[in-house]
Design a protein around this motif. Structure first.
Motif, mmCIF file in Angstrom:
data_model
loop_
_atom_site.group_PDB
_atom_site.id
_atom_site.type_symbol
_atom_site.label_atom_id
_atom_site.label_comp_id
_atom_site.label_asym_id
_atom_site.label_seq_id
_atom_site.Cartn_x
_atom_site.Cartn_y
_atom_site.Cartn_z
ATOM 1 N N SER A 123 -8.513 -0.794 -2.111
ATOM 2 C CA SER A 123 -8.976 -0.307 -3.412
ATOM 3 C C SER A 123 -9.211 1.201 -3.351
ATOM 4 O O SER A 123 -8.831 1.950 -4.249
ATOM 5 C CB SER A 123 -10.271 -0.999 -3.829
ATOM 6 O OG SER A 123 -10.037 -2.374 -3.949
ATOM 7 N N LEU A 160 -10.066 -5.459 1.135
ATOM 8 C CA LEU A 160 -10.129 -5.170 -0.299
ATOM 9 C C LEU A 160 -10.652 -3.755 -0.560
ATOM 10 O O LEU A 160 -10.093 -2.984 -1.337
ATOM 11 C CB LEU A 160 -11.040 -6.193 -0.993
ATOM 12 C CG LEU A 160 -11.381 -5.815 -2.437
ATOM 13 C CD1 LEU A 160 -10.333 -6.349 -3.383
ATOM 14 C CD2 LEU A 160 -12.768 -6.254 -2.813
ATOM 15 N N VAL A 202 -15.718 -1.944 -7.288
ATOM 16 C CA VAL A 202 -14.702 -2.990 -7.125
ATOM 17 C C VAL A 202 -15.159 -4.005 -6.082
ATOM 18 O O VAL A 202 -15.049 -5.221 -6.271
ATOM 19 C CB VAL A 202 -13.343 -2.353 -6.737
ATOM 20 C CG1 VAL A 202 -12.374 -3.415 -6.229
ATOM 21 C CG2 VAL A 202 -12.750 -1.620 -7.922
ATOM 22 N N THR A 219 -5.911 3.029 -3.272
ATOM 23 C CA THR A 219 -5.216 2.913 -4.557
ATOM 24 C C THR A 219 -5.919 3.711 -5.651
ATOM 25 O O THR A 219 -5.278 4.437 -6.422
ATOM 26 C CB THR A 219 -5.136 1.434 -4.972
ATOM 27 O OG1 THR A 219 -4.615 0.670 -3.881
ATOM 28 C CG2 THR A 219 -4.238 1.258 -6.183
ATOM 29 N N VAL A 220 -7.247 3.586 -5.711
ATOM 30 C CA VAL A 220 -8.013 4.325 -6.726
ATOM 31 C C VAL A 220 -7.803 5.819 -6.552
ATOM 32 O O VAL A 220 -7.570 6.553 -7.520
ATOM 33 C CB VAL A 220 -9.521 3.957 -6.617
ATOM 34 C CG1 VAL A 220 -10.371 4.981 -7.352
ATOM 35 C CG2 VAL A 220 -9.759 2.558 -7.157
#
Lengths: 362, 528
Positions: free
Chosen positions: A311, A307, A174, A314-315
């Motif tokens: 990420s 970020l 990502v 969240t992932v």
């Protein structure tokens, strides 16, 4: 230097709400096992201690000068990689359930793979911020972070801990993509990643069993399908409003890892569809506000750092929940802020603190 | 870059939406399925065993009870018994050999403290303590109690969950059953019966001691018998209570014939029957068992009974005719089972008079061509002791729950009137005469007035018609004391060798057992 803004309270709220729910759920789900150790509060006491430590880490990260962190990122990363290697040395690592993940520190133990999630994101943010222009260059831009991540992932897979390796690989991907990696190169990388994931799954007997159990858990309900079936029974029997806090039946040794990797199943059983959706909504809120903070950051390093951290969290949350509800094959990773765990709780809150720090000084 | 972050968020959003959709399917759409599966795997049903009731004699002496024993089982690769129903010490010794493999389970074991005493009546239980014969099976529903159960929630190791939802259906212990049997009289009856069977080299025998006024059976002896604790060692034919099966009563049935004739008016105490050595009825020649030197040209009713003269009894039958004779026999209860209490009691074999063969009107008068159970015969004779009314034979005195809340008492039950009081009185006199002057002399008991009748029936061939040559069933039925009847006793010896006569084979046994019983019960002699 831009003028300091106020803290992103909505992001903070999401983090604190999740942590609070997590503590309550550990309170509810852990006594069944703790009683066997002779103290029904065994895990709760520890979790509250970790939470206090984590909140301190969050406050510390909020006030930290990120420039120092950026400057020392190489050293920090190197140390964390060393720690990751050290667990394979005899006499240092501790094996739990066949996996070498811990370093013993007196009464506490430390999990280097939790730390590496943060340090890798930090290191990649520094690297990508510095070499965004070179990313189009396969050998001097694109491949070094890919290979570095691959190496770390390989070290973690060897533990074995496919879930964590998958989390950091996806997070790194990502970051690369958002940093501006070429579409085609990203596409090839994604394809190679999927292929190696499949190869890995087929290469080890226990991963293959998990994959087959995912495809048809009812084929061997007492064997390979046991954990996922017990998880689905917990989630499904919760219904719309759940059995009530503390009323889980599956936590009585039907569902293994009931307060660590599968705590979300117990949460769904006790708090129902409503409770489950609230947790999903909180993670969604965390992702949304976190990405907004990243967007607002003027500095590319801070942008990529926020970020990457958001990420990662969240992932990991999505992977954990999808495992619990049988959307992806079983792979053991904790649910951020909710699952029981020392290193994870502290590092997750520290990471959240760093994101909050960026929200104050974008 | 900003655009890619937005794309990223959209991907996250899609994933979250997928999660919510999946949660909806699992928790709302398929909720009932998963709830059921979860409940199914944690539901534990624990049976609560009930103690089986005891069987007691009329004085509360234990005839059957249950004790705690210990069984050893192993569970490697499935449940298997290692040893069952041992004393605790023995079971623990076996277990100590390998405590990881062997486990103990407490089990009840049925115990018969008096061994073979009244074994056919008491019966026995199977491996799971279920009644298999005798009182144990006929009254199983009272004895076994009610197995209770707990439905609760357990974890995979079988421990009950904290705060488990429990449904308890409590167990209820079985009821105690008190028999009318007196263990002392039973013991004496079995002893004398066994001795006589040995002396006569007889195959089998039965002995009944019944209270004349209430029908309570004080002894129901049957030999050969078996050990109820080890019943498998004996042939199954012995397990069955013989008293429930019919036999041809032979000459003891002349009492019924005589009473029927008197009651009907076909004969009177003064009737003179023809003195015949043989009589032909329906093509069959009926003869007497003994050569009789006729003192006169005629035979009185009393003489017919005293010497057990078949040709005279047959004349009574002819005077009555089949229809009336059959009706009188029915009035004595033949053709219908008694209220004894055990399941499987035969109603005997008594064909309706329209289906009688021509010779039957003669044969049945001396108890051939008809089959009755000993219990039916006792009931019929009870009419003479009770002014003409029949008393039902009783085996069960009381059924009582362990907490005393439920009690079922059996009381003397009169099954109707067989004959008038007057006929009953005449019958007592005639029975007395049999013992004073006739074939019943060996049944006399000191200063007690005894009345009775012998029987020596030809044994009928099993299943078919016809009789086995040289094989007999000897019997004696009597009442004592006749002044105020207390006891009716029946002795049956199957297939005696040497002397075959009811007079010599059964008379002395009757005397010994009834004498003991009368003294045991403190009955006053009725003669000075």
């Amino acid at each position: 230097m831009p003028k300091p803004k106020s803290l992103d309270y909505i992001f903070l709220f999401a983090v604190l709400a999740l942590s609070a729910v997590g503590t309550i759920m550990v309170f509810s789900a852990s006594p069944t096992l703790a009683l066997r150790l002779g103290d029904s509060f065994y895990f709760i006491k520890r979790q509250i201690f970790y939470l206090a430590l984590g909140l301190a880490a969050l406050c510390f990260a909020c006030r930290l000068d990120l420039a120092v962190l950026k400057k020392r990122s190489g050293l920090i990363f190197l140390v964390s990689v060393l720690l990751l290697v050290i667990i394979y040395l005899p006499g240092v690592g501790r094996k739990v359930l066949g996996a070498s993940r811990w370093i013993e520190l007196g009464i506490l133990s430390f999990q280097p793979s939790e730390l590496i999630k943060f340090t890798l994101v930090l290191f990649l943010a520094v690297y990508l911020a510095a070499s965004r222009e070179k990313l189009g260059d396969l050998f001097r831009g694109f491949l070094p972070p890919v290979l570095l991540t691959g190496l770390i992932a390989a070290l973690i897979i060897k533990q074995p801990d496919l879930g964590t390796a998958l989390t950091i690989s996806l997070t790194a991907f990502v970051m690369l993509f958002v940093a501006g990696a070429d579409w085609r190169q990203s596409g090839v990388l994604a394809g190679l990643g999927l292929a190696s994931l499949l190869a890995l799954s087929l290469s080890s007997a226990y991963r293959l069993r998990r994959l087959l159990a995912y495809l048809d858990p009812w084929k061997d309900p007492q064997g390979s399908g046991f954990q996922i079936i017990q998880s689905l029974l917990a989630v499904g029997s919760g219904g719309l409003f759940g059995l009530g806090l503390g009323a889980s039946r599956q936590k009585y040794f039907y569902l293994p890892q009931q307060f660590t990797d599968f705590i979300f199943a117990i949460l769904c059983e006790e708090l129902g569809f409503v409770g489950g959706v609230i947790i999903v909504a909180l993670f969604c809120l965390l992702a949304y506000r976190g990405l907004m903070i990243a967007l607002a950051a003027a500095d590319p390093f801070k942008n990529l750092l926020a970020l990457g951290l958001v990420s990662w969290l969240t992932v990991q949350a999505l992977l954990n929940i999808m495992v619990v509800i049988g959307l992806v094959p079983t792979t053991g990773i904790p649910l951020p802020f909710i699952s029981y765990g020392g290193t994870a709780t502290v590092i997750n809150l520290f990471a959240a603190g760093v994101v909050l720090n960026i929200s104050r000084r974008p | 870059m900003d655009k890619r972050i937005r794309w990223l968020f959209i991907i996250f959003l899609v994933c979250f939406a997928a999660v919510v959709l999946r949660l909806f399917v699992l928790q709302v759409v398929q909720h009932v399925f998963f709830q059921g599966k979860s409940a199914e795997q944690r539901t534990r049903i624990i049976d609560l065993s009930a103690n089986r009731g005891d069987i007691l004699d009329c004085n509360g002496e234990i005839l059957a009870t249950s004790i705690d024993t210990y069984s050893v089982f192993s569970q490697d690769g499935g449940f298997a018994w290692v040893a069952r129903r041992l004393p605790r010490a023995e079971a623990e010794e076996i277990r100590s050999a390998d405590p990881q493999r062997y486990f103990l389970l407490r089990e009840k074991k049925r115990l018969y403290p008096r061994g073979r005493t009244a074994a056919q009546v008491i019966g026995f239980v199977g491996a799971d303590n279920q009644g298999l014969s005798g009182v144990e099976i006929s009254f199983d529903k009272y004895l076994k109690g009610k197995t209770g159960r707990v439905v609760t929630e357990g974890d995979p190791q079988g421990r009950e969950l904290y705060g488990a939802v429990r449904e308890i259906d409590p167990s209820a212990d079985g009821m105690n059953i008190t028999l009318t049997i007196d263990k002392n009289i039973q013991y004496v009856a079995e002893k004398f019966l066994a001795a006589q069977l040995k002396a006569s080299h007889a195959a089998a025998g039965q002995l009944f001691v019944m209270r004349a006024k209430t029908g309570e059976l004080l002894a129901v002896a049957s030999k050969p018998d078996f050990d109820p604790s080890d019943y498998k060692k004996s042939p199954p034919a012995l397990w069955h209570p013989r008293c429930l099966d019919p036999y041809e009563p032979g000459s003891t049935f002349k009492l019924i014939t005589t009473a029927a004739g008197l009651e009907d008016g076909a004969v009177t105490p003064g009737t003179k029957l023809k003195a015949l050595d043989r009589i032909e009825i329906g093509g069959k020649v009926i003869e007497n068992s003994h050569q009789i030197s006729w003192p006169g040209a005629s035979v009185s009713l009393s003489f017919m009974l005293e010497k057990s003269i078949n040709t005279a009894a047959a004349q009574v039958g002819l005077l009555l005719g089949p229809e009336k004779f059959y009706g009188r026999i029915r009035r004595f209860g033949f053709g219908a089972a008694t209220g004894f209490g055990l399941d499987g009691e035969s109603a005997g074999i008594l064909r309706p008079w329209r289906r009688w063969y021509k010779p039957d009107i003669g044969m049945i008068t001396f108890g051939q061509g008809i089959a009755v159970t000993p219990l039916q015969l006792l009931r019929a004779v009870s009419a003479f002791a009770n002014g003409g009314r029949l008393v039902e034979p009783l085996l069960i005195k009381r059924i009582e729950s362990s907490d005393g809340k439920f009690v079922k008492l059996s009381e003397a039950e009169f099954a109707g009137r067989a004959v008038s009081e007057q006929t009953a009185e005449v019958m007592k006199t005639l029975m007395r005469n049999v013992c004073l002057r006739g074939s019943g002399s060996k049944a006399q008991i000191g200063r007690f007035a005894v009345g009775g009748k012998t029987g020596t029936a030809q044994k009928s061939a099993r299943g078919g018609r016809g009789y086995l040559k040289g094989r007999y069933i000897a019997s004696f039925i009597g009442i004592a004391p006749l002044g105020d009847p207390e006891i009716i006793a029946l002795v049956i010896v199957d297939d005696p060798q040497g002397s075959i006569w009811g007079e010599t084979v059964c008379g002395p046994v009757f005397k010994n057992v009834v004498e003991y019983t009368l003294r045991y019960l403190n009955v006053k002699p009725d003669m000075i």
